[in-house]
Design a protein around this motif. Structure first.
Motif, PDB file in Angstrom:
ATOM      1  N   GLN A 207     -65.604  25.609 -77.551  1.00  0.00           N
ATOM      2  CA  GLN A 207     -66.066  24.188 -78.909  1.00  0.00           C
ATOM      3  C   GLN A 207     -66.714  23.537 -78.503  1.00  0.00           C
ATOM      4  N   ARG A 208     -66.884  23.512 -77.378  1.00  0.00           N
ATOM      5  CA  ARG A 208     -68.699  22.187 -76.515  1.00  0.00           C
ATOM      6  C   ARG A 208     -70.093  22.683 -77.492  1.00  0.00           C
ATOM      7  N   ALA A 209     -69.998  23.898 -76.664  1.00  0.00           N
ATOM      8  CA  ALA A 209     -71.727  24.598 -77.119  1.00  0.00           C
ATOM      9  C   ALA A 209     -71.104  24.619 -78.757  1.00  0.00           C
ATOM     10  N   GLN A 210     -70.030  25.176 -79.209  1.00  0.00           N
ATOM     11  CA  GLN A 210     -70.230  25.496 -80.964  1.00  0.00           C
ATOM     12  C   GLN A 210     -70.167  24.000 -81.663  1.00  0.00           C
ATOM     13  N   LYS A 211     -69.728  23.363 -81.532  1.00  0.00           N
ATOM     14  CA  LYS A 211     -70.132  21.835 -81.544  1.00  0.00           C
ATOM     15  C   LYS A 211     -71.329  21.098 -81.441  1.00  0.00           C
ATOM     16  N   PHE A 212     -71.841  21.055 -80.327  1.00  0.00           N
ATOM     17  CA  PHE A 212     -73.204  21.578 -80.176  1.00  0.00           C
ATOM     18  C   PHE A 212     -74.082  21.424 -81.180  1.00  0.00           C
ATOM     19  N   ALA A 213     -73.932  23.147 -81.133  1.00  0.00           N
ATOM     20  CA  ALA A 213     -75.184  24.314 -81.925  1.00  0.00           C
ATOM     21  C   ALA A 213     -75.117  24.003 -83.612  1.00  0.00           C
ATOM     22  N   LYS A 214     -73.707  22.905 -83.973  1.00  0.00           N
ATOM     23  CA  LYS A 214     -73.270  22.848 -85.541  1.00  0.00           C
ATOM     24  C   LYS A 214     -74.080  21.639 -86.228  1.00  0.00           C
ATOM     25  N   TYR A 215     -74.176  20.811 -84.879  1.00  0.00           N
ATOM     26  CA  TYR A 215     -74.434  18.964 -85.393  1.00  0.00           C
ATOM     27  C   TYR A 215     -76.358  19.200 -85.164  1.00  0.00           C
ATOM     28  N   LEU A 216     -76.526  19.881 -83.880  1.00  0.00           N
ATOM     29  CA  LEU A 216     -77.509  19.629 -83.649  1.00  0.00           C
ATOM     30  C   LEU A 216     -78.802  19.066 -84.395  1.00  0.00           C
ATOM     31  N   PRO A 217     -78.839  20.167 -85.477  1.00  0.00           N
ATOM     32  CA  PRO A 217     -79.912  20.330 -86.469  1.00  0.00           C
ATOM     33  C   PRO A 217     -80.178  19.053 -87.276  1.00  0.00           C
ATOM     34  N   GLU A 218     -79.249  18.386 -87.786  1.00  0.00           N
ATOM     35  CA  GLU A 218     -79.309  16.702 -88.682  1.00  0.00           C
ATOM     36  C   GLU A 218     -79.844  16.129 -87.311  1.00  0.00           C
ATOM     37  N   PHE A 219     -80.295  16.161 -86.102  1.00  0.00           N
ATOM     38  CA  PHE A 219     -80.652  15.494 -85.345  1.00  0.00           C
ATOM     39  C   PHE A 219     -81.852  15.915 -84.854  1.00  0.00           C
ATOM     40  N   GLY A 220     -82.346  16.548 -85.657  1.00  0.00           N
ATOM     41  CA  GLY A 220     -84.372  17.091 -85.390  1.00  0.00           C
ATOM     42  C   GLY A 220     -84.047  18.887 -84.165  1.00  0.00           C
ATOM     43  N   TRP A 221     -83.135  18.798 -84.018  1.00  0.00           N
ATOM     44  CA  TRP A 221     -83.174  20.425 -82.847  1.00  0.00           C
ATOM     45  C   TRP A 221     -82.195  21.307 -83.325  1.00  0.00           C
ATOM     46  N   GLU A 222     -83.065  23.111 -83.435  1.00  0.00           N
ATOM     47  CA  GLU A 222     -82.759  24.120 -83.957  1.00  0.00           C
ATOM     48  C   GLU A 222     -81.925  25.047 -82.832  1.00  0.00           C
ATOM     49  N   PRO A 223     -80.374  24.569 -82.019  1.00  0.00           N
ATOM     50  CA  PRO A 223     -80.781  25.587 -81.425  1.00  0.00           C
ATOM     51  C   PRO A 223     -80.630  27.331 -81.660  1.00  0.00           C
TER      52      PRO A 223
ATOM     53  N   ARG B 226     -69.619  14.471 -84.427  1.00  0.00           N
ATOM     54  CA  ARG B 226     -70.922  14.323 -84.463  1.00  0.00           C
ATOM     55  C   ARG B 226     -71.836  12.982 -83.946  1.00  0.00           C
ATOM     56  N   ASN B 227     -71.200  12.315 -83.244  1.00  0.00           N
ATOM     57  CA  ASN B 227     -71.150  11.298 -82.443  1.00  0.00           C
ATOM     58  C   ASN B 227     -71.711  11.501 -81.104  1.00  0.00           C
ATOM     59  N   LEU B 228     -71.422  12.490 -80.210  1.00  0.00           N
ATOM     60  CA  LEU B 228     -71.603  13.039 -79.078  1.00  0.00           C
ATOM     61  C   LEU B 228     -72.669  13.470 -79.209  1.00  0.00           C
ATOM     62  N   THR B 229     -73.006  14.556 -80.263  1.00  0.00           N
ATOM     63  CA  THR B 229     -74.278  15.110 -80.600  1.00  0.00           C
ATOM     64  C   THR B 229     -75.326  13.881 -80.549  1.00  0.00           C
ATOM     65  N   TYR B 230     -75.130  13.705 -81.408  1.00  0.00           N
ATOM     66  CA  TYR B 230     -76.178  12.296 -81.431  1.00  0.00           C
ATOM     67  C   TYR B 230     -76.617  11.958 -79.576  1.00  0.00           C
ATOM     68  N   GLU B 231     -75.623  11.681 -78.861  1.00  0.00           N
ATOM     69  CA  GLU B 231     -76.003  11.500 -77.717  1.00  0.00           C
ATOM     70  C   GLU B 231     -77.056  11.983 -76.987  1.00  0.00           C
ATOM     71  N   LEU B 232     -76.130  13.685 -76.807  1.00  0.00           N
ATOM     72  CA  LEU B 232     -76.986  14.440 -76.522  1.00  0.00           C
ATOM     73  C   LEU B 232     -78.540  14.447 -77.129  1.00  0.00           C
ATOM     74  N   SER B 233     -78.834  14.371 -78.624  1.00  0.00           N
ATOM     75  CA  SER B 233     -80.047  14.456 -79.359  1.00  0.00           C
ATOM     76  C   SER B 233     -80.902  13.351 -78.244  1.00  0.00           C
ATOM     77  N   LYS B 234     -80.518  12.402 -78.420  1.00  0.00           N
ATOM     78  CA  LYS B 234     -81.468  11.199 -77.470  1.00  0.00           C
ATOM     79  C   LYS B 234     -81.472  11.473 -76.806  1.00  0.00           C
ATOM     80  N   ASN B 235     -80.892  12.519 -75.020  1.00  0.00           N
ATOM     81  CA  ASN B 235     -80.957  13.094 -74.157  1.00  0.00           C
ATOM     82  C   ASN B 235     -82.265  13.423 -74.017  1.00  0.00           C
TER      83      ASN B 235
END
Length: 434
Positions: free
Chosen positions: A23-39, A417-426
């Motif tokens: 689920q960690r990778a799946q949830k990152f992949a789910k929400y990253l497009p909201e923050f400008g990244w396409e997995p 979603r908030n955790l994925t935002y942290e990843l997107s900032k990095n």
């Protein structure tokens, strides 16, 4: 709308495989497009695995998912199971294998038992990088062989590499090695990968400290702590208890020294002393290996124990919501660093936790910070009994919410979603500086 930046995701464990490690990778992949990244995901084709959950794949219908072959044992077992004429759900070779056999096959290969997927993942990764506009490579480990795939691709194509630790490599508490050469070979590759990576994301503070203690030459600034979490959409369901039972629930698996053995001994003692109410139920939700099933099929406890086979992730959340108490198990030996992903869903379910975990570990720290339950070590039978009785007394007196302040807690910092935002900032930072 700005065009999404593409990132290559290398994740051996990915839906439709199920379980918390996926689920960690799946949830990152789910929400990253909201923050400008396409997995763009590379994963393995069907393998023999303890759980499949197609609902996780349904959450990401537009994902670019490329599944490749592998010459590892779990892939080979998939073909064997398909060929068996009389396969039964709970009689699979994988789940029936003893812990000794599983341990042997985990350790005999250099790096890990998934090393056979490296050439296939490398080939597909090279094709995608040549045909897509890939800006970075994200690798989630374990398996550790995935890190070699990411390293080789990033170096060949001069791309920034992000390594995400779901599990420690050399410092993992329950890891052992077939020989000293196996261990030295793993150290060689882990050091090489860490030096090359631009960002190293870890799921606990303890993990960061452990890796730095093993490889003090690695720049501390590379490390970013991004916890696992809970997904608001998983909890957006209305469900209530179907009966008047007092329900304790555990979701997930057992492996190594993480065991229900001592807990079950406590329940036997409590039954013998008539310390448990007649309407109590202890539920274990998941697919279990043969040795664990044998423990849970205890005839003396059959009136209060129930085992529910693997369900979808959203259904497992439903079981949490419908419970009165939740159970958490972590092995005792060298496991302070372990922080199961389920703990954040336990918090979001707002149910008191009966925690049988290292009292000085990160899981205990989070439970204490949030005043979320009672803690004992996994083998402290007297204290486990005492904690069960304390929870039952609070339940009977109607003081659970008062004691744990369940309705007043804010767990947004652990929301996926908030955790994925942290990843997107990095990711944005390395993209802008690349």
């Amino acid at each position: 709308m700005n065009k999404l930046k593409q990132i290559l995701f290398i994740s051996y464990f990915f839906p439709p495989l199920g379980g918390p490690g996926v689920q960690r990778a799946q949830k990152f992949a789910k929400y990253l497009p909201e923050f400008g990244w396409e997995p763009i995901v590379i994963s393995v084709k069907n393998i023999e695995y303890v759980a499949y959950d197609f609902s996780l794949l349904a959450e990401i219908p537009n994902i670019q998912l490329h599944r490749v072959n592998s010459l590892d044992l779990m892939r080979m077992l998939c073909f064997v199971e398909r060929a068996r004429k009389y396969r039964r759900k709970n009689k699979r070779i994988y789940t029936q294998a003893s812990q000794i056999i599983r341990k042997f096959y985990r350790e005999i290969f250099p790096i890990d038992s998934k090393i056979g997927w490296i050439p296939f993942a490398l080939k597909k990764g090279s094709q995608l990088i040549k045909n897509k506009d890939i800006k970075a490579i994200f690798v989630t480990i374990s398996p550790y062989s995935s890190a070699i795939v990411g390293y080789k691709l990033a170096k060949k194509f001069n791309l920034p590499l992000i390594i995400d630790y779901r599990d420690l490599w050399i410092g993992k508490p329950d890891i052992t090695y077939f020989s000293s050469w196996h261990r030295k070979f793993s150290i060689y590759w882990e050091r090489k990968m860490l030096k090359f990576a631009r960002i190293i994301t870890v799921n606990t503070e303890f993990t960061k400290d452990k890796v730095l203690s093993l490889y003090s030459e690695i720049e501390k600034s590379k490390f970013k702590v991004i916890y696992n979490g809970w997904d608001r959409e998983d909890f957006d369901q209305k469900c209530s208890k179907e009966n008047d039972k007092i329900i304790f629930t555990y979701t997930g698996g057992f492996y190594g020294e993480r065991t229900p053995y001592y807990f079950l001994k406590v329940l036997e003692k409590m039954l013998n002393k008539n310390l448990l109410p007649t309407n109590i139920e202890f539920r274990f939700v998941g697919n279990y290996f043969k040795d664990i099933i044998q423990m849970l099929e205890n005839k003396r406890l059959e009136s209060i124990l129930s085992v529910i086979s693997q369900v979808t992730h959203k259904e497992s959340v439903k079981y949490l919501i419908q419970s009165d108490f939740l159970m958490l198990f972590i092995a005792k030996k060298d496991s302070e660093i372990i922080l199961p992903a389920k703990i954040f869903e336990y918090l979001a379910a707002r149910k008191p936790i009966l925690a049988m975990i290292p009292r000085n570990g990160e899981a205990a720290k989070i439970i204490r910070e949030n005043d979320a339950g009672f803690i004992s070590e996994i083998d402290e039978e007297n204290l486990i009994m005492e904690n069960i009785l304390k929870l039952l007394n609070l339940y009977k007196s109607g003081l659970l919410n008062t004691h744990f302040r369940l309705d007043s807690k804010d767990y947004l910092k652990y929301e996926r979603r908030n955790l994925t935002y942290e990843l997107s900032k990095n990711l944005d930072n390395i993209y802008e500086t690349n």
